[in-house]
Design a protein around this motif. Structure first.
Motif, PDB file in Angstrom:
ATOM      1  N   GLU A 185      -1.503  -2.448  15.644  1.00  0.00           N
ATOM      2  CA  GLU A 185      -0.674  -1.985  14.534  1.00  0.00           C
ATOM      3  C   GLU A 185      -1.583  -1.684  13.344  1.00  0.00           C
ATOM      4  N   HIS A 227       1.656   9.487   5.657  1.00  0.00           N
ATOM      5  CA  HIS A 227       2.288   9.323   4.334  1.00  0.00           C
ATOM      6  C   HIS A 227       1.919  10.444   3.369  1.00  0.00           C
ATOM      7  N   ASN A 264       9.139   0.283   8.474  1.00  0.00           N
ATOM      8  CA  ASN A 264       8.675  -1.056   8.856  1.00  0.00           C
ATOM      9  C   ASN A 264       8.814  -2.081   7.720  1.00  0.00           C
ATOM     10  N   ASP A 265       8.318  -1.708   6.533  1.00  0.00           N
ATOM     11  CA  ASP A 265       8.154  -2.677   5.444  1.00  0.00           C
ATOM     12  C   ASP A 265       9.465  -3.180   4.864  1.00  0.00           C
ATOM     13  N   ASN A 302      -1.742  -2.103   9.943  1.00  0.00           N
ATOM     14  CA  ASN A 302      -2.217  -3.062   8.931  1.00  0.00           C
ATOM     15  C   ASN A 302      -3.256  -4.022   9.530  1.00  0.00           C
ATOM     16  N   GLY A 346       0.815  -4.416   3.708  1.00  0.00           N
ATOM     17  CA  GLY A 346      -0.310  -3.548   4.067  1.00  0.00           C
ATOM     18  C   GLY A 346      -1.371  -4.375   4.760  1.00  0.00           C
ATOM     19  N   ASP A 350       7.252   3.823   3.489  1.00  0.00           N
ATOM     20  CA  ASP A 350       8.127   2.688   3.839  1.00  0.00           C
ATOM     21  C   ASP A 350       7.944   1.534   2.864  1.00  0.00           C
ATOM     22  N   ASP A 351       6.723   1.417   2.289  1.00  0.00           N
ATOM     23  CA  ASP A 351       6.518   0.423   1.216  1.00  0.00           C
ATOM     24  C   ASP A 351       7.443   0.725   0.028  1.00  0.00           C
ATOM     25  N   LEU A 384       5.561  -4.965  14.833  1.00  0.00           N
ATOM     26  CA  LEU A 384       6.220  -3.826  15.477  1.00  0.00           C
ATOM     27  C   LEU A 384       7.250  -4.266  16.516  1.00  0.00           C
ATOM     28  N   ASP A 424       0.844  -1.215   0.000  1.00  0.00           N
ATOM     29  CA  ASP A 424       0.000   0.000   0.000  1.00  0.00           C
ATOM     30  C   ASP A 424       0.878   1.263   0.000  1.00  0.00           C
TER      31      ASP A 424
HETATM   32  O1  RIB Z   1       2.132  -0.215  10.875  1.00  0.00           O
HETATM   33  C1  RIB Z   1       3.040  -0.042   9.825  1.00  0.00           C
HETATM   34  C2  RIB Z   1       2.480  -0.558   8.548  1.00  0.00           C
HETATM   35  O2  RIB Z   1       1.305   0.176   8.193  1.00  0.00           O
HETATM   36  C3  RIB Z   1       3.441  -0.373   7.369  1.00  0.00           C
HETATM   37  O3  RIB Z   1       3.219  -1.379   6.439  1.00  0.00           O
HETATM   38  C4  RIB Z   1       3.036   0.953   6.813  1.00  0.00           C
HETATM   39  O4  RIB Z   1       3.375   1.091   5.433  1.00  0.00           O
HETATM   40  C5  RIB Z   1       1.534   0.889   6.972  1.00  0.00           C
HETATM   41  O5  RIB Z   1       1.016   0.138   5.884  1.00  0.00           O
END
Ligand code: RIB
Ligand code: CA
Length: 326
Positions: free
Chosen positions: A170, A89, A245-246, A172, A129, A22-23, A195, A18
């Motif tokens: 979290e 984002h 994160n990703d 996603n 995501g 970070d993606d 996380l 998504d």
């Molecule tokens: O909680 C972090 C996640 O949620 C990551 O994948 C970020 O891109 C959002 O999708």
């Protein structure tokens, strides 16, 4: 004995994502890693609406000069109202990075189950995501998913770590807890990179200095995305850096020793309120390999050598200069 990495054939993977800042880092790392064969990318709502996520994915592929099959997974949660993370984002999903307008018609694009059906061999599915796309694929053809996905690695959830959307959940998992519940109950071999480890994946400002000081178009573009993300983390978490994160699930496929896992039985809370989307250990839960330890050194090296070095290099050919400048 395992064949040396250099001689092993690339690992076929499909990524559901998504983008999302970070993606973007995760996709650029995957596309620059010869150990991985990115067979396709399925785009989902999450950090932004699916139309923006699709536009962002196309822009990432264009700048990386890759021709990867794209599909569209989920446009909204299974039953919950759509909520996106614009504060994290940006409205576009890529912070301050320049992007073309998003299209509004995403018809006649392949869904995740169709991307899987097209695979001649099983793939590792990487979800970055909400897992709504995977839940929909399981609803449509569980047998196909089980045949084509012997391994699912997901950036999702948290066990010991504090949530990032509520204090328990979290993002996603919180976006679509029903989807995660269906995925867990489907019993796919799943590795959860949550996380508990990704909170440690902090890019610090001096790692981004290289981008800021480079005159290269890709460096400026990536820095514009990350700059927005840095500002969010400073404002909301008082952090001097940003959590990508990703990147961790992708890095773990390239450097398996970067993560340590423990098998835990997990359930996801479906109630409303602060516990919505909480992933917690329960004896009646689904066995999941949960990432509990991380060695960041190899991950930082991969980012430096394969993402930042890509971004700062000057375009080599006139066509590359032309494409990079837009
Ligand atoms: O909680 C972090 C996640 O949620 C990551 O994948 C970020 O891109 C959002 O999708
Ligand atoms: Ca993501």
């Amino acid at each position: 004995m395992n064949a040396p990495a250099a001689s092993r054939s690339p690992l076929p993977i499909l990524i559901d994502t998504d983008p999302g800042i970070d993606d973007t880092m995760a996709l650029l790392l995957a596309l620059a890693s010869p150990e991985l064969d990115v067979r396709g990318v399925s785009v989902s709502y999450g950090n932004t609406v699916v139309e923006n996520a699709y536009r962002n994915t196309v822009e990432i592929m264009r700048r990386a000069r890759k021709r990867i099959t794209l599909g569209v997974g989920a446009r909204r949660p299974l039953k919950r109202p759509l909520v996106v993370a614009s504060e994290t984002h940006g409205e576009s999903g890529l912070g301050y990075a320049e992007v073309p307008p998003a299209g509004v018609i995403l018809d006649f694009v392949k869904s995740l189950d169709r991307l899987l059906a097209d695979q001649s061999q099983p793939v590792t599915l990487v979800t970055l995501g909400p897992v709504t796309s995977l839940a929909l694929a399981l609803r449509r053809d569980a047998e196909l998913v089980r045949a084509k996905v012997p391994r699912h690695i997901a950036m999702i959830g948290n066990v010991a770590a504090r949530g990032n959307t509520t204090r328990y959940a979290e993002f996603n998992a919180w976006c679509d807890p029903e989807a995660l519940d269906e995925v867990l109950r489907a019993g796919l071999p799943t590795e959860m990179v949550g996380l508990d480890v990704t909170r440690q994946m902090v890019l610090v400002p001096n790692e981004l200095t290289r981008l800021a000081h480079s005159g290269a178009p890709q460096a400026r573009w990536l820095h514009d995305a990350l700059r927005f993300y840095l500002e969010f983390h400073k404002r909301e978490e008082g952090l001097d850096g940003c959590i990508v994160n990703d990147v961790l699930p992708i890095a773990a496929l390239v450097k398996p020793n970067a993560l340590g896992f423990e098998e835990q039985r997990l359930v996801v809370d479906l109630e409303d309120g602060e516990r919505r989307g909480r992933t917690r250990v329960d004896p009646g839960g689904t066995p999941v390999k949960v990432a509990t330890q991380v060695d960041l050194a190899p991950v930082r090296s991969l980012l430096s050598e394969r993402v930042f070095r890509w971004a700062v290099r000057k375009a080599a050919t006139p066509i590359e200069r032309e494409e990079a400048s837009v």
